[in-house]
Design a protein around this motif. Structure first.
Motif, PDB file in Angstrom:
ATOM      1  N   TYR A   1       0.848  -1.195   0.000  1.00 26.96           N
ATOM      2  CA  TYR A   1       0.000   0.000   0.000  1.00 26.96           C
ATOM      3  C   TYR A   1       0.880   1.240   0.000  1.00 26.96           C
ATOM      4  CZ  TYR A   1      -3.436  -3.440   1.523  1.00 26.96           C
ATOM      5  OH  TYR A   1      -4.231  -4.553   1.618  1.00 26.96           O
ATOM      6  N   ILE A   2       0.672   2.092  -0.980  1.00 29.37           N
ATOM      7  CA  ILE A   2       1.495   3.287  -1.126  1.00 29.37           C
ATOM      8  C   ILE A   2       0.593   4.476  -1.446  1.00 29.37           C
ATOM      9  CG2 ILE A   2       3.229   4.422  -2.599  1.00 29.37           C
ATOM     10  CD1 ILE A   2       4.564   1.722  -2.935  1.00 29.37           C
ATOM     11  N   SER A   3       0.926   5.636  -0.905  1.00 24.77           N
ATOM     12  CA  SER A   3       0.268   6.881  -1.303  1.00 24.77           C
ATOM     13  C   SER A   3       1.344   7.853  -1.785  1.00 24.77           C
ATOM     14  CB  SER A   3      -0.512   7.493  -0.143  1.00 24.77           C
ATOM     15  OG  SER A   3       0.338   7.777   0.952  1.00 24.77           O
ATOM     16  N   ILE A   4       0.967   8.717  -2.724  1.00 27.07           N
ATOM     17  CA  ILE A   4       1.904   9.697  -3.284  1.00 27.07           C
ATOM     18  C   ILE A   4       1.214  11.057  -3.325  1.00 27.07           C
ATOM     19  CG2 ILE A   4       3.231  10.381  -5.329  1.00 27.07           C
ATOM     20  CD1 ILE A   4       3.523   7.457  -6.042  1.00 27.07           C
ATOM     21  N   ASP A   5       1.976  12.084  -2.987  1.00 27.91           N
ATOM     22  CA  ASP A   5       1.450  13.452  -3.049  1.00 27.91           C
ATOM     23  C   ASP A   5       2.577  14.372  -3.494  1.00 27.91           C
ATOM     24  OD1 ASP A   5      -0.679  15.499  -2.386  1.00 27.91           O
ATOM     25  OD2 ASP A   5       0.974  16.216  -1.132  1.00 27.91           O
ATOM     26  N   VAL A   6       2.241  15.406  -4.247  1.00 26.60           N
ATOM     27  CA  VAL A   6       3.246  16.376  -4.692  1.00 26.60           C
ATOM     28  C   VAL A   6       2.830  17.776  -4.264  1.00 26.60           C
ATOM     29  CG1 VAL A   6       3.906  14.973  -6.671  1.00 26.60           C
ATOM     30  CG2 VAL A   6       2.177  16.746  -6.968  1.00 26.60           C
ATOM     31  N   GLU A   7       3.816  18.619  -4.034  1.00 22.51           N
ATOM     32  CA  GLU A   7       3.582  20.042  -3.782  1.00 22.51           C
ATOM     33  C   GLU A   7       4.208  20.809  -4.941  1.00 22.51           C
ATOM     34  OE1 GLU A   7       1.579  20.907  -1.580  1.00 22.51           O
ATOM     35  OE2 GLU A   7       1.519  19.055  -0.420  1.00 22.51           O
ATOM     36  N   THR A   8       3.463  21.765  -5.473  1.00 19.31           N
ATOM     37  CA  THR A   8       3.860  22.412  -6.721  1.00 19.31           C
ATOM     38  C   THR A   8       3.868  23.934  -6.590  1.00 19.31           C
ATOM     39  OG1 THR A   8       1.568  22.524  -7.522  1.00 19.31           O
ATOM     40  CG2 THR A   8       2.806  20.510  -7.992  1.00 19.31           C
ATOM     41  N   THR A   9       4.367  24.583  -7.644  1.00 18.59           N
ATOM     42  CA  THR A   9       4.414  26.046  -7.665  1.00 18.59           C
ATOM     43  C   THR A   9       3.062  26.650  -8.008  1.00 18.59           C
ATOM     44  OG1 THR A   9       5.138  25.950  -9.977  1.00 18.59           O
ATOM     45  CG2 THR A   9       6.848  26.138  -8.280  1.00 18.59           C
ATOM     46  N   GLY A  10       2.129  25.860  -8.482  1.00 18.41           N
ATOM     47  CA  GLY A  10       0.816  26.379  -8.867  1.00 18.41           C
ATOM     48  C   GLY A  10      -0.132  25.247  -9.195  1.00 18.41           C
TER      49      GLY A  10
ATOM     50  N   GLU B   1      -1.519  24.981 -12.434  1.00 18.67           N
ATOM     51  CA  GLU B   1      -1.605  24.837 -13.881  1.00 18.67           C
ATOM     52  C   GLU B   1      -1.086  23.458 -14.300  1.00 18.67           C
ATOM     53  OE1 GLU B   1       0.287  27.200 -12.414  1.00 18.67           O
ATOM     54  OE2 GLU B   1      -1.240  28.776 -12.365  1.00 18.67           O
ATOM     55  N   ILE B   2      -1.430  23.066 -15.521  1.00 24.72           N
ATOM     56  CA  ILE B   2      -1.072  21.736 -15.992  1.00 24.72           C
ATOM     57  C   ILE B   2       0.429  21.585 -16.220  1.00 24.72           C
ATOM     58  CG2 ILE B   2      -1.323  22.189 -18.468  1.00 24.72           C
ATOM     59  CD1 ILE B   2      -2.802  19.430 -18.587  1.00 24.72           C
ATOM     60  N   ASP B   3       1.140  22.721 -16.392  1.00 23.43           N
ATOM     61  CA  ASP B   3       2.583  22.645 -16.632  1.00 23.43           C
ATOM     62  C   ASP B   3       3.375  23.185 -15.438  1.00 23.43           C
ATOM     63  OD1 ASP B   3       1.768  25.233 -16.888  1.00 23.43           O
ATOM     64  OD2 ASP B   3       2.958  25.676 -18.687  1.00 23.43           O
ATOM     65  N   THR B   4       2.775  23.146 -14.255  1.00 24.17           N
ATOM     66  CA  THR B   4       3.437  23.668 -13.062  1.00 24.17           C
ATOM     67  C   THR B   4       4.633  22.806 -12.669  1.00 24.17           C
ATOM     68  OG1 THR B   4       2.993  24.470 -10.827  1.00 24.17           O
ATOM     69  CG2 THR B   4       2.073  22.348 -11.410  1.00 24.17           C
ATOM     70  N   GLU B   5       5.524  23.358 -11.868  1.00 28.61           N
ATOM     71  CA  GLU B   5       6.725  22.642 -11.433  1.00 28.61           C
ATOM     72  C   GLU B   5       6.484  21.916 -10.105  1.00 28.61           C
ATOM     73  OE1 GLU B   5       9.905  21.993 -12.389  1.00 28.61           O
ATOM     74  OE2 GLU B   5       9.450  22.757 -14.388  1.00 28.61           O
ATOM     75  N   ILE B   6       7.020  20.706  -9.990  1.00 26.12           N
ATOM     76  CA  ILE B   6       6.956  19.964  -8.736  1.00 26.12           C
ATOM     77  C   ILE B   6       8.112  20.417  -7.841  1.00 26.12           C
ATOM     78  CG2 ILE B   6       7.059  17.689  -7.660  1.00 26.12           C
ATOM     79  CD1 ILE B   6       6.022  16.492 -10.248  1.00 26.12           C
TER      80      ILE B   6
ATOM     81  N   ALA C   1      -5.870  12.327  -8.127  1.00 23.02           N
ATOM     82  CA  ALA C   1      -4.886  11.758  -9.050  1.00 23.02           C
ATOM     83  C   ALA C   1      -4.869  12.487 -10.390  1.00 23.02           C
ATOM     84  CB  ALA C   1      -5.185  10.272  -9.277  1.00 23.02           C
ATOM     85  N   ALA C   2      -5.999  13.056 -10.785  1.00 24.62           N
ATOM     86  CA  ALA C   2      -6.080  13.728 -12.085  1.00 24.62           C
ATOM     87  C   ALA C   2      -5.151  14.937 -12.162  1.00 24.62           C
ATOM     88  CB  ALA C   2      -7.518  14.154 -12.367  1.00 24.62           C
ATOM     89  N   PHE C   3      -4.737  15.464 -11.011  1.00 23.96           N
ATOM     90  CA  PHE C   3      -3.772  16.559 -11.010  1.00 23.96           C
ATOM     91  C   PHE C   3      -2.349  16.049 -10.823  1.00 23.96           C
ATOM     92  CE2 PHE C   3      -1.264  19.768  -8.681  1.00 23.96           C
ATOM     93  CZ  PHE C   3      -1.281  20.794  -9.622  1.00 23.96           C
ATOM     94  N   ASP C   4      -2.138  15.194  -9.833  1.00 24.83           N
ATOM     95  CA  ASP C   4      -0.780  14.777  -9.480  1.00 24.83           C
ATOM     96  C   ASP C   4      -0.133  13.870 -10.529  1.00 24.83           C
ATOM     97  OD1 ASP C   4      -1.242  16.181  -7.196  1.00 24.83           O
ATOM     98  OD2 ASP C   4      -1.140  14.497  -5.819  1.00 24.83           O
ATOM     99  N   LEU C   5      -0.875  12.882 -11.009  1.00 22.80           N
ATOM    100  CA  LEU C   5      -0.265  11.886 -11.886  1.00 22.80           C
ATOM    101  C   LEU C   5       0.213  12.455 -13.220  1.00 22.80           C
ATOM    102  CD1 LEU C   5       0.683   9.069 -12.291  1.00 22.80           C
ATOM    103  CD2 LEU C   5      -1.657   8.340 -12.788  1.00 22.80           C
ATOM    104  N   PRO C   6      -0.555  13.328 -13.901  1.00 21.94           N
ATOM    105  CA  PRO C   6      -0.009  13.913 -15.138  1.00 21.94           C
ATOM    106  C   PRO C   6       1.293  14.677 -14.926  1.00 21.94           C
ATOM    107  CG  PRO C   6      -2.372  14.236 -15.058  1.00 21.94           C
ATOM    108  CD  PRO C   6      -1.971  13.695 -13.715  1.00 21.94           C
TER     109      PRO C   6
END
Length: 300
Positions: free
Chosen positions: A24-33, A35-40, A98-103
């Motif tokens: 069992y694993i969970s993943i989360d990212v924090e980004t600069t914004g 938008e679809i091309d934001t930086e992780i 997931a629709a935000f983080d995975l792409p």
């Protein structure tokens, strides 16, 4: 439930993680914004070997533009290479939205997918390239969509945000991102606080998943797994590939819809006997209930 955060990426036993990937694993990212091309900026992995009785987490600094701190991109990449981006992985990966983080993760790491090695720049999203992926936001919708109104409720009340769901289901007061990190340029925020917040998100996501799975009826879980989950993966595919858009056809269709709306409005005014603002509840109520021309049919 025990949690053990390791915000220093060097603390993770990578060899053991690769040799025996947690089920069992969970993943989360924090980004600069948003938008679809934001930086992780940072990413965190939470994991459990015992269905959530004990949850571990580790956060990784991935900012490619921060010259002051050495990023731990290599460790995170190896961890997701044997799990998230490995179709042979038999466990599950849980996201919250997931629709935000995975792409974002795909855009950065798609070259390590097995099917992308021959020509990384030509990778086209394919569901069979991935392991089992679940989304706690979608699971919340499947269980309580009649209660919670949206993910983006500004007051974080009656919505599908992780902050609200943690309070509603787990009795945990999880502060929001801005409450924890503060306003302003996220790259100027305290890195240790950002990593710690990131860890907490992955821990809560796993806790929430086990809780919601435990209270879901068989029909609710079947709907979530067979309808909501494929739909989410379809949205991820669209976010990755984009959708061909014919502007000329869209403009023609928009004009047809506008013309039809004018026609229907004129028909309504003709039947009512006067013109009024259809978007005004007061005027609409007067037209419907203060009009001797209209005949009402009551069917019980």
């Amino acid at each position: 439930m025990l949690t053990q955060s390791k915000i220093n990426a060097g603390d993770i036993d990578l060899q053991n993680f690769i040799r025996e990937p947690p089920p069992y694993i969970s993943i989360d990212v924090e980004t600069t914004g948003l938008e679809i091309d934001t930086e992780i900026l940072t990413a965190s992995i939470g994991w459990s070997y015992d269905e959530g009785k004990t949850i571990f987490s580790a956060a990784f600094h991935l900012d490619r533009f921060d010259q002051k701190t050495e990023p731990s991109d290599g460790i995170f990449k190896k961890a997701i290479q044997v799990t998230l981006l490995n179709p042979a992985y038999t466990g599950i990966i849980v996201f919250h939205n997931a629709a935000f983080d995975l792409p974002l993760l795909l855009r950065r790491y798609h070259q390590i997918l097995p099917t992308a090695r021959a020509n990384p720049s030509n990778y086209r999203f394919n569901l069979k390239d991935f392991c089992k992926i679940y989304d706690t936001q979608a699971l919340s919708r499947a269980l309580r969509n009649n209660k919670f109104i949206s993910h983006a409720d500004p007051r974080m009340e009656r919505c599908h945000s992780l902050k609200y769901l943690a309070r509603e289901y787990l009795a945990i007061d999880h502060k929001g991102f801005r409450e924890t990190i503060g306003d302003g340029n996220i790259r100027l925020a305290n890195l240790a606080s950002l990593l710690e917040y990131n860890c907490k998100d992955t821990e809560l996501t796993l806790q929430l998943f086990f809780h919601l799975r435990g209270i879901a009826s068989s029909s609710e879980w079947h709907y979530f797994e067979k309808t909501e989950t494929p739909f989410i993966m379809g949205i991820i595919g669209l976010n990755w590939r984009g959708l061909p858009f014919n502007f000329g056809r869209a403009k023609t269709l928009a004009n047809k819809i506008k013309f039809e709306m004018f026609r229907l409005e004129n028909e309504i005014y003709l039947n009512v006997g006067w013109s009024f603002n259809l978007r005004s509840q007061r005027e609409l109520a007067h037209a419907l209930f203060g009009n001797a021309k209209l005949t009402y049919i009551y069917r019980g």
